[in-house]
Design a protein around this motif. Sequence first.
Motif, PDB file in Angstrom:
ATOM      1  N   THR A 228      -4.862 -22.986  24.257  1.00 43.48           N
ATOM      2  CA  THR A 228      -4.255 -22.725  25.569  1.00 43.48           C
ATOM      3  C   THR A 228      -5.165 -21.831  26.391  1.00 43.48           C
ATOM      4  OG1 THR A 228      -2.074 -22.828  24.527  1.00 43.48           O
ATOM      5  CG2 THR A 228      -2.176 -21.915  26.748  1.00 43.48           C
ATOM      6  N   LEU A 229      -5.750 -20.828  25.722  1.00 46.21           N
ATOM      7  CA  LEU A 229      -6.705 -19.943  26.392  1.00 46.21           C
ATOM      8  C   LEU A 229      -7.871 -20.752  26.936  1.00 46.21           C
ATOM      9  CD1 LEU A 229      -7.593 -16.960  26.951  1.00 46.21           C
ATOM     10  CD2 LEU A 229      -8.777 -17.040  24.764  1.00 46.21           C
ATOM     11  N   ARG A 230      -8.318 -21.712  26.153  1.00 47.38           N
ATOM     12  CA  ARG A 230      -9.436 -22.559  26.585  1.00 47.38           C
ATOM     13  C   ARG A 230      -9.083 -23.331  27.851  1.00 47.38           C
ATOM     14  NH1 ARG A 230     -11.199 -27.798  26.167  1.00 47.38           N
ATOM     15  NH2 ARG A 230     -13.421 -28.088  25.745  1.00 47.38           N
TER      16      ARG A 230
ATOM     17  N   ILE B 157     -10.724 -13.037  37.363  1.00 49.40           N
ATOM     18  CA  ILE B 157      -9.790 -13.520  36.342  1.00 49.40           C
ATOM     19  C   ILE B 157      -9.432 -12.370  35.408  1.00 49.40           C
ATOM     20  CG2 ILE B 157      -9.475 -15.155  34.436  1.00 49.40           C
ATOM     21  CD1 ILE B 157     -11.590 -16.929  35.850  1.00 49.40           C
ATOM     22  N   THR B 158      -8.140 -12.104  35.283  1.00 48.33           N
ATOM     23  CA  THR B 158      -7.680 -10.995  34.440  1.00 48.33           C
ATOM     24  C   THR B 158      -7.102 -11.522  33.132  1.00 48.33           C
ATOM     25  OG1 THR B 158      -5.423 -11.010  35.304  1.00 48.33           O
ATOM     26  CG2 THR B 158      -7.060  -9.724  36.535  1.00 48.33           C
TER      27      THR B 158
ATOM     28  N   ALA C  68      -3.084 -14.607  29.681  1.00 50.33           N
ATOM     29  CA  ALA C  68      -1.941 -14.392  28.786  1.00 50.33           C
ATOM     30  C   ALA C  68      -0.688 -15.104  29.269  1.00 50.33           C
ATOM     31  CB  ALA C  68      -1.668 -12.899  28.640  1.00 50.33           C
ATOM     32  N   ALA C  69      -0.525 -15.224  30.589  1.00 52.65           N
ATOM     33  CA  ALA C  69       0.683 -15.851  31.135  1.00 52.65           C
ATOM     34  C   ALA C  69       0.825 -17.281  30.621  1.00 52.65           C
ATOM     35  CB  ALA C  69       0.629 -15.833  32.660  1.00 52.65           C
ATOM     36  N   ARG C  70      -0.257 -18.033  30.672  1.00 52.42           N
ATOM     37  CA  ARG C  70      -0.214 -19.430  30.211  1.00 52.42           C
ATOM     38  C   ARG C  70      -0.032 -19.484  28.702  1.00 52.42           C
ATOM     39  NH1 ARG C  70      -3.968 -24.222  32.594  1.00 52.42           N
ATOM     40  NH2 ARG C  70      -3.324 -25.915  31.229  1.00 52.42           N
ATOM     41  N   THR C  71      -0.707 -18.594  27.993  1.00 54.22           N
ATOM     42  CA  THR C  71      -0.627 -18.580  26.528  1.00 54.22           C
ATOM     43  C   THR C  71       0.791 -18.278  26.063  1.00 54.22           C
ATOM     44  OG1 THR C  71      -2.929 -17.848  26.397  1.00 54.22           O
ATOM     45  CG2 THR C  71      -1.584 -17.526  24.441  1.00 54.22           C
TER      46      THR C  71
ATOM     47  N   ILE D 275      -7.266 -12.443  21.220  1.00 56.26           N
ATOM     48  CA  ILE D 275      -6.402 -12.951  22.293  1.00 56.26           C
ATOM     49  C   ILE D 275      -5.563 -11.842  22.918  1.00 56.26           C
ATOM     50  CG2 ILE D 275      -6.275 -15.271  21.320  1.00 56.26           C
ATOM     51  CD1 ILE D 275      -3.434 -14.584  20.350  1.00 56.26           C
ATOM     52  N   ASN D 276      -5.595 -10.637  22.314  1.00 57.33           N
ATOM     53  CA  ASN D 276      -4.809  -9.520  22.841  1.00 57.33           C
ATOM     54  C   ASN D 276      -5.659  -8.432  23.493  1.00 57.33           C
ATOM     55  OD1 ASN D 276      -2.290 -10.587  21.908  1.00 57.33           O
ATOM     56  ND2 ASN D 276      -2.842  -9.946  19.832  1.00 57.33           N
TER      57      ASN D 276
END
Length: 467
Positions: A52-54, A79-80, A85-88, A168-169
């Motif tokens: 998802t991050l990708r 890009i923050t 994170a919102a999409r993930t 990812i965090n």
Amino acid sequence: MYDYDLLVLGSGPSGQKAAIAAAKLGRRVGIVDRRDMIGGVCINTGTVPSKTLREAVLYLTGLSQRDLYGSSYRVKEEITVGDLAARTQHVISRQTDVIRNQLARNRVALITGTGRFADPHSIWVDGGSGHESKITFDKIVIAAGTRPARPDSVDFDDRTIVDSDGVINLQAVPRSMVVVGAGVIGMEYASMFAALGTKVTVVERRDGMLDFCDEEIVESLKYHLRDLSVTFRFGEEVAAVEKHETAALCILKSGKKIVADTVMYSAGRQGQTDDLALDAAGLEADRRGRIAVDEHYRTSVEHIYAVGDVIGFPALASTSMEQGRMAALHACGEPVRELQELQPIGIYTIPEISFVGKTEEELTNAATPFEVGVARYRELARGQIVGDSYGMLKLLVSPQDGRLLGVHVFGTGATEIVHIGQTVMGCGGTVDYLIDTVFNYPTLSEAYKVAALDASNKIRNITRIDG
């Protein structure tokens, strides 16, 4: 009478499929996992978040559109981590709901907590309240998964020095990063952060990367990552990492020093068997926490099965699902077909890689004759439409009977279109099928016809000269 006919430890891909397969056969099934880990590592910290991050990176950076709109094109300038994170979190939440619904729909009892063996037919479950409950079972499937391996010499703080779960965090997109390890996970994250504009240095003690892939494909990936300012340090090892107030200092054994905001270790995976009290069930794990199984995924204790990453290679969500389903069928006394030998490999780097079958090197070492057919995305209308001028599809074809020996794809949609080649190979098809079939136009799948014609023409020329 046992509490459950089949109990499953772990709710990742392999655990889910094992539980549901047994439930479909009318068995009483329970699945044990922590409340915050429904779906396992795959959903919460591994496969799904990273992919998802990708997607978020590709969209927000506009990277895949730059061939059309210019190298400076971006959807969002700054890009923050919040954007990513919102999409993930959205996808994780949705997938967790799907899994809960599937288990409930199939009447699989979801037991919240962590389990450890009390004896070969029972476990203690700690629900976090300080009180343990005992659950008995006739048969059990261990699907405990893995965690990132952490070298003892490294002081991880999940901020400056992280592993592949912690990356990812991160609180902010780092300006610079050192990725230790050029395996699949390391290269996936290296390419993502490079696309975000992070200055990435990859340190790998071996002389190359992804050595199980086609050499030409790997060289193409290296070229594109270097184009994103990735630096490779092959044949190098990290001796120490020093944390400073504003950054980390990576000291290599060769004496080189690299300053980076973040250091990410991708040093393989460790089976999560430490806290299972395997000895109480008459089992043991190796030094990497992996459990040995037979061809039916049975351990040395006949009624105890193990599946997924905890049994080692190939440790993919796709193969783990099949292992879980097949183990449950065998445990329930149902006939089970063997797992197909043709298993595709998907690597979600930017650009992505996927292949099935043999590589050129493997065929050459085995003295197996082959011909190569290549299609380049830039020659396809769809390639031009999506802005992919670098993608390619390569077919390895037997000159004797036209069978496909290997399919290798690099570029947009690689992990999707590889399945066409996998199906043709699995059904014993030949290159003639690809030549004579009609593909939708314009599509990337049309590359199969182009590559098949390329290989067929080469074989024809050799036959004309050589007889």
